[in-house]
Design a protein around this motif. Structure first.
Motif, PDB file in Angstrom:
ATOM      1  N   ASP A 167       0.859  -1.187   0.000  1.00 52.97           N
ATOM      2  CA  ASP A 167       0.000   0.000   0.000  1.00 52.97           C
ATOM      3  C   ASP A 167       0.890   1.230   0.000  1.00 52.97           C
ATOM      4  N   GLU A 168       0.279   2.373  -0.194  1.00 58.74           N
ATOM      5  CA  GLU A 168       1.025   3.627  -0.164  1.00 58.74           C
ATOM      6  C   GLU A 168       0.536   4.476   1.001  1.00 58.74           C
ATOM      7  N   HIS A 169       1.421   5.303   1.502  1.00 58.82           N
ATOM      8  CA  HIS A 169       1.076   6.174   2.628  1.00 58.82           C
ATOM      9  C   HIS A 169       1.688   7.547   2.378  1.00 58.82           C
ATOM     10  N   CYS A 170       0.871   8.567   2.560  1.00 57.65           N
ATOM     11  CA  CYS A 170       1.360   9.946   2.400  1.00 57.65           C
ATOM     12  C   CYS A 170       2.085  10.342   3.671  1.00 57.65           C
ATOM     13  N   TRP A 171       3.392  10.455   3.559  1.00 59.83           N
ATOM     14  CA  TRP A 171       4.224  10.739   4.728  1.00 59.83           C
ATOM     15  C   TRP A 171       4.168  12.216   5.110  1.00 59.83           C
ATOM     16  N   ARG A 172       4.063  13.079   4.106  1.00 57.55           N
ATOM     17  CA  ARG A 172       4.079  14.515   4.412  1.00 57.55           C
ATOM     18  C   ARG A 172       3.453  15.309   3.274  1.00 57.55           C
ATOM     19  N   HIS A 173       2.583  16.244   3.636  1.00 57.37           N
ATOM     20  CA  HIS A 173       2.005  17.176   2.662  1.00 57.37           C
ATOM     21  C   HIS A 173       2.757  18.505   2.745  1.00 57.37           C
ATOM     22  N   THR A 174       3.224  18.979   1.627  1.00 55.65           N
ATOM     23  CA  THR A 174       3.920  20.268   1.587  1.00 55.65           C
ATOM     24  C   THR A 174       3.383  21.087   0.421  1.00 55.65           C
ATOM     25  N   GLY A 175       3.746  22.362   0.418  1.00 60.21           N
ATOM     26  CA  GLY A 175       3.333  23.224  -0.668  1.00 60.21           C
ATOM     27  C   GLY A 175       3.972  22.854  -1.993  1.00 60.21           C
ATOM     28  N   ARG A 176       5.053  22.112  -1.934  1.00 57.88           N
ATOM     29  CA  ARG A 176       5.752  21.686  -3.155  1.00 57.88           C
ATOM     30  C   ARG A 176       5.432  20.244  -3.521  1.00 57.88           C
ATOM     31  N   GLY A 177       4.357  19.709  -2.961  1.00 58.91           N
ATOM     32  CA  GLY A 177       3.956  18.347  -3.292  1.00 58.91           C
ATOM     33  C   GLY A 177       3.964  17.454  -2.069  1.00 58.91           C
ATOM     34  N   SER A 178       3.393  16.281  -2.235  1.00 59.22           N
ATOM     35  CA  SER A 178       3.295  15.326  -1.146  1.00 59.22           C
ATOM     36  C   SER A 178       4.397  14.274  -1.255  1.00 59.22           C
ATOM     37  N   HIS A 179       4.810  13.758  -0.116  1.00 50.45           N
ATOM     38  CA  HIS A 179       5.846  12.740  -0.074  1.00 50.45           C
ATOM     39  C   HIS A 179       5.206  11.404   0.326  1.00 50.45           C
ATOM     40  N   TYR A 180       5.419  10.390  -0.494  1.00 52.39           N
ATOM     41  CA  TYR A 180       4.791   9.095  -0.261  1.00 52.39           C
ATOM     42  C   TYR A 180       5.847   8.032   0.018  1.00 52.39           C
ATOM     43  N   VAL A 181       5.398   7.001   0.726  1.00 50.03           N
ATOM     44  CA  VAL A 181       6.216   5.810   0.927  1.00 50.03           C
ATOM     45  C   VAL A 181       5.377   4.595   0.565  1.00 50.03           C
ATOM     46  N   THR A 182       6.040   3.552   0.081  1.00 48.56           N
ATOM     47  CA  THR A 182       5.393   2.279  -0.170  1.00 48.56           C
ATOM     48  C   THR A 182       5.515   1.427   1.087  1.00 48.56           C
ATOM     49  N   VAL A 183       4.384   0.987   1.601  1.00 49.56           N
ATOM     50  CA  VAL A 183       4.341   0.206   2.835  1.00 49.56           C
ATOM     51  C   VAL A 183       4.165  -1.262   2.470  1.00 49.56           C
ATOM     52  N   GLY A 205       8.732   6.514  -2.102  1.00 50.87           N
ATOM     53  CA  GLY A 205       8.137   6.392  -3.427  1.00 50.87           C
ATOM     54  C   GLY A 205       6.900   5.513  -3.399  1.00 50.87           C
ATOM     55  N   ARG A 206       6.173   5.488  -4.525  1.00 48.75           N
ATOM     56  CA  ARG A 206       4.933   4.702  -4.551  1.00 48.75           C
ATOM     57  C   ARG A 206       4.663   4.069  -5.922  1.00 48.75           C
ATOM     58  N   SER A 207       5.666   3.878  -6.717  1.00 55.23           N
ATOM     59  CA  SER A 207       5.473   3.269  -8.031  1.00 55.23           C
ATOM     60  C   SER A 207       5.648   1.756  -7.952  1.00 55.23           C
ATOM     61  N   LYS A 208       5.251   1.067  -9.020  1.00 58.96           N
ATOM     62  CA  LYS A 208       5.443  -0.381  -9.083  1.00 58.96           C
ATOM     63  C   LYS A 208       6.927  -0.725  -9.080  1.00 58.96           C
ATOM     64  N   GLN A 209       7.728   0.143  -9.670  1.00 61.66           N
ATOM     65  CA  GLN A 209       9.168  -0.093  -9.727  1.00 61.66           C
ATOM     66  C   GLN A 209       9.778  -0.057  -8.330  1.00 61.66           C
ATOM     67  N   VAL A 210       9.229   0.789  -7.466  1.00 61.87           N
ATOM     68  CA  VAL A 210       9.733   0.861  -6.091  1.00 61.87           C
ATOM     69  C   VAL A 210       9.565  -0.493  -5.401  1.00 61.87           C
ATOM     70  N   PHE A 211       8.374  -1.073  -5.537  1.00 58.69           N
ATOM     71  CA  PHE A 211       8.139  -2.382  -4.906  1.00 58.69           C
ATOM     72  C   PHE A 211       8.981  -3.464  -5.565  1.00 58.69           C
ATOM     73  N   LYS A 212       9.107  -3.422  -6.898  1.00 61.41           N
ATOM     74  CA  LYS A 212       9.906  -4.435  -7.590  1.00 61.41           C
ATOM     75  C   LYS A 212      11.363  -4.358  -7.154  1.00 61.41           C
ATOM     76  N   THR A 213      11.876  -3.164  -7.008  1.00 63.88           N
ATOM     77  CA  THR A 213      13.259  -2.999  -6.556  1.00 63.88           C
ATOM     78  C   THR A 213      13.432  -3.540  -5.147  1.00 63.88           C
ATOM     79  N   TRP A 214      12.463  -3.272  -4.283  1.00 61.00           N
ATOM     80  CA  TRP A 214      12.525  -3.794  -2.913  1.00 61.00           C
ATOM     81  C   TRP A 214      12.493  -5.318  -2.919  1.00 61.00           C
ATOM     82  N   LEU A 215      11.601  -5.901  -3.728  1.00 56.56           N
ATOM     83  CA  LEU A 215      11.471  -7.358  -3.767  1.00 56.56           C
ATOM     84  C   LEU A 215      12.736  -8.005  -4.319  1.00 56.56           C
TER      85      LEU A 215
END
Length: 230
Positions: A167-183, A205-215
């Motif tokens: 899943d994805e989680h929004c770690w921080r909301h900022t004026g320059r965009g939100s920061h996400y992590v893949t959980v 990050g929160r893309s499919k590539q992020v999870f594939k790299t982790w796996l």
């Protein structure tokens, strides 16, 4: 239904202070927060240098954010006794590492509560910081450190993992965009009906590539043991 058993009301147990080595000596309930004045239960009069018994030299107050009670921010004002050795002149304070890590601004229970709120309840760091009446950076640093110590660095966290969830989680909301992590979550206990899901890792990050790299970074044995993911 079995007859419930009650014990004598105990504010120390109710606020989980007894496990922190603290005892409540007073309280101040405000509209915006609750303040609990505490003292350290165990004396610490022995000199760190020569072992002689020190003499009390007043107290200092260490303020710690505690887990919110009824969603009211709770602050611990811990009165820490100071000692001075009559032989070598060294001055020290009572040990408070049971209540909080050195130089930390959150009690150990507050850190665990913040970590569970982010991982399990999907609360944002900003919401957790508001509940604890702390700054965003204070809570963020504490959550990252606790997650690293309790979860990421656990050498056995991958043992018995068969089903994982992503899943994805929004770690921080900022004026320059939100920061996400893949959980990455272990769903094996849920599938086997023996307990709740548990956190395995959080990756920026929160893309499919992020999870594939982790796996791909995990061991071959771990990948072969996975029955499926969602």
């Amino acid at each position: 239904m079995p007859q419930p058993t009650f014990t004598t009301p105990d504010l120390n147990s109710f606020c989980l202070l007894d496990s922190l080595g603290l005892m409540v000596t007073g309280q101040q309930i405000r509209r915006d927060r609750a303040i609990l004045e505490c003292r350290v239960i165990e004396d610490d009069p022995w000199c760190r240098n020569c072992g002689a018994e020190g003499l009390p030299r007043g107290t200092v107050v260490r303020k710690l954010a505690h887990l919110p009670l009824g969603w009211r921010p709770t602050v611990l004002w811990v009165r820490v006794r100071r000692y001075r050795c009559a032989d070598c002149g060294i001055v020290w304070r009572q040990d408070t590492t049971t209540a909080a890590a050195p130089r930390a601004k959150l009690s150990r229970h507050a850190v665990l509560w913040a970590l569970k709120s982010v991982v399990i309840d999907r609360m944002s760091i900003a919401r957790v910081a508001a509940a604890l009446a702390c700054s965003w950076h204070t809570v963020n640093d504490a959550v990252l450190a606790a997650g690293r110590d309790l979860l990421i660095e656990d050498p056995h966290r991958f043992d018995g993992v068969k089903v994982i969830g992503v899943d994805e989680h929004c770690w921080r909301h900022t004026g320059r965009g939100s920061h996400y992590v893949t959980v990455v979550i272990d769903l094996t206990p849920v599938k086997e009906r023996r307990g709740p899901a548990r956190l395995l890792d959080m990756v920026p990050g929160r893309s499919k590539q992020v999870f594939k790299t982790w796996l791909d970074a995990q061991s071959e044995g771990f990948r072969e043991g996975i029955e499926g993911d969602c």
